[in-house]
Design a protein around this motif. Structure first.
Motif, PDB file in Angstrom:
ATOM      1  N   ASN A 158       0.818  -1.210   0.000  1.00  0.00           N
ATOM      2  CA  ASN A 158       0.000   0.000   0.000  1.00  0.00           C
ATOM      3  C   ASN A 158       0.856   1.266   0.000  1.00  0.00           C
ATOM      4  OD1 ASN A 158      -2.324  -1.663   0.179  1.00  0.00           O
ATOM      5  ND2 ASN A 158      -2.155  -1.689   2.433  1.00  0.00           N
ATOM      6  N   SER A 159       2.032   1.188  -0.633  1.00  0.00           N
ATOM      7  CA  SER A 159       2.933   2.332  -0.732  1.00  0.00           C
ATOM      8  C   SER A 159       3.494   2.388  -2.145  1.00  0.00           C
ATOM      9  CB  SER A 159       4.078   2.217   0.286  1.00  0.00           C
ATOM     10  OG  SER A 159       3.577   2.212   1.608  1.00  0.00           O
ATOM     11  N   THR A 198       3.940  -3.468   8.923  1.00  0.00           N
ATOM     12  CA  THR A 198       3.599  -4.417   7.860  1.00  0.00           C
ATOM     13  C   THR A 198       4.660  -5.511   7.826  1.00  0.00           C
ATOM     14  OG1 THR A 198       4.760  -3.002   6.298  1.00  0.00           O
ATOM     15  CG2 THR A 198       2.388  -2.699   6.478  1.00  0.00           C
TER      16      THR A 198
END
Length: 272
Positions: A50-51, A158
């Motif tokens: 998600n980056s 994460t």
């Protein structure tokens, strides 16, 4: 005079090599340890979910920064309570700071003992300074090695990411090894070993036995080959001997003029 000073003697007034080695390695190791302590790059996180794909998270023991491979932008002071709550982070912070302080103390203690303007260095003081430098190197290697061992086990927000070793780990290892080697080499000067070679000393008996005996002085007596005159004179050589020594032809002496003043010839007109 103490007995040790009578039995052993230094062959040179220069600073011993073990002290030069230690006093060079210790500051170099301190600079590397300082960089490893303050730089936020003990490990890097790549491919964070998600980056952006070019995003890299750099984690240190004091700060976390976010950088990008496609730009020069850098964002520090990132929050990650899960990471900073790990036990290794607190231990690494304490040991790295303590290592920097102990290295400075070791150098401050060793410098007065290493003074080269004295005939004999203060081996005890310099050896204690080397011991402090050695301990500071050990205090650097312990957290570096521990952090490397659990590099992938330190919790993050994460867990499924690509974890890589940062440059601070490499600099910390090199700096710690420099300090360990420099401190150990300086510490071995506290006692005489290897026949005094570590201190640059030799026994006085060996020095006296090595000195060669002076050769007898040779006196050259000039030879007198010229014939002396039988008549004693204040002149060292007679006139005849000087004439014999001439190796080039002499000019003929002019004929002696007649001392007869009478003239019986006929006069000429030019004489009148």
């Amino acid at each position: 005079m103490p007995r040790s000073a009578q039995e052993w003697v230094r062959m040179s007034l220069r600073t011993p090599g073990i002290f030069i080695f230690g006093m060079v390695m210790a500051p170099c190791g301190w600079i590397l340890d300082l960089t490893a302590t303050v730089a936020p790059n003990w490990r890097t996180l790549h491919s964070v979910p998600n980056s952006p794909s070019d995003q890299i998270i750099e984690q240190g023991i004091w700060d976390i920064c976010k950088s990008f491979t496609t730009s020069s932008s850098r964002q520090c002071n990132q929050q990650d309570t899960t990471y900073f709550n790990e036990q290794i982070i607190d231990i690494a912070q304490g040991l790295m700071v303590a290592s920097l302080v102990v290295t400075l103390l070791g150098l401050a203690v060793a410098i007065p003992g290493v003074r080269c303007w004295r005939d004999r260095p203060n081996w005890t003081v310099a050896g204690l300074g080397g011991l402090l430098i050695f301990c500071s190197g050990v205090m650097t290697i312990i957290p570096i090695a521990w952090y490397t061992h659990i590099l992938t086990n330190v919790k993050t927000v994460t867990p499924l990411i690509d974890v890589r070793v940062g440059y601070c780990i490499v600099l910390g290892y090199i700096g710690g090894i420099f300090e360990v080697l420099g401190g150990f080499v300086m510490f071995i000067g506290i006692c005489r070993c290897c026949g005094g070679k570590n201190r640059g000393e030799v026994r006085i008996e060996e020095v006296t036995s090595r000195q060669p005996k002076p050769a007898p002085r040779r006196v050259v007596v000039p030879s007198l080959d010229r014939a002396r005159s039988s008549v004693s004179s204040s002149v060292p050589y007679s006139k005849d001997s000087l004439d014999d020594d001439v190796s080039f032809p002499r000019a003929k002496s002019p004929a002696a003029r007649s001392t007869n003043t009478s003239f019986n010839g006929r006069p000429y007109d030019a004489d009148l």
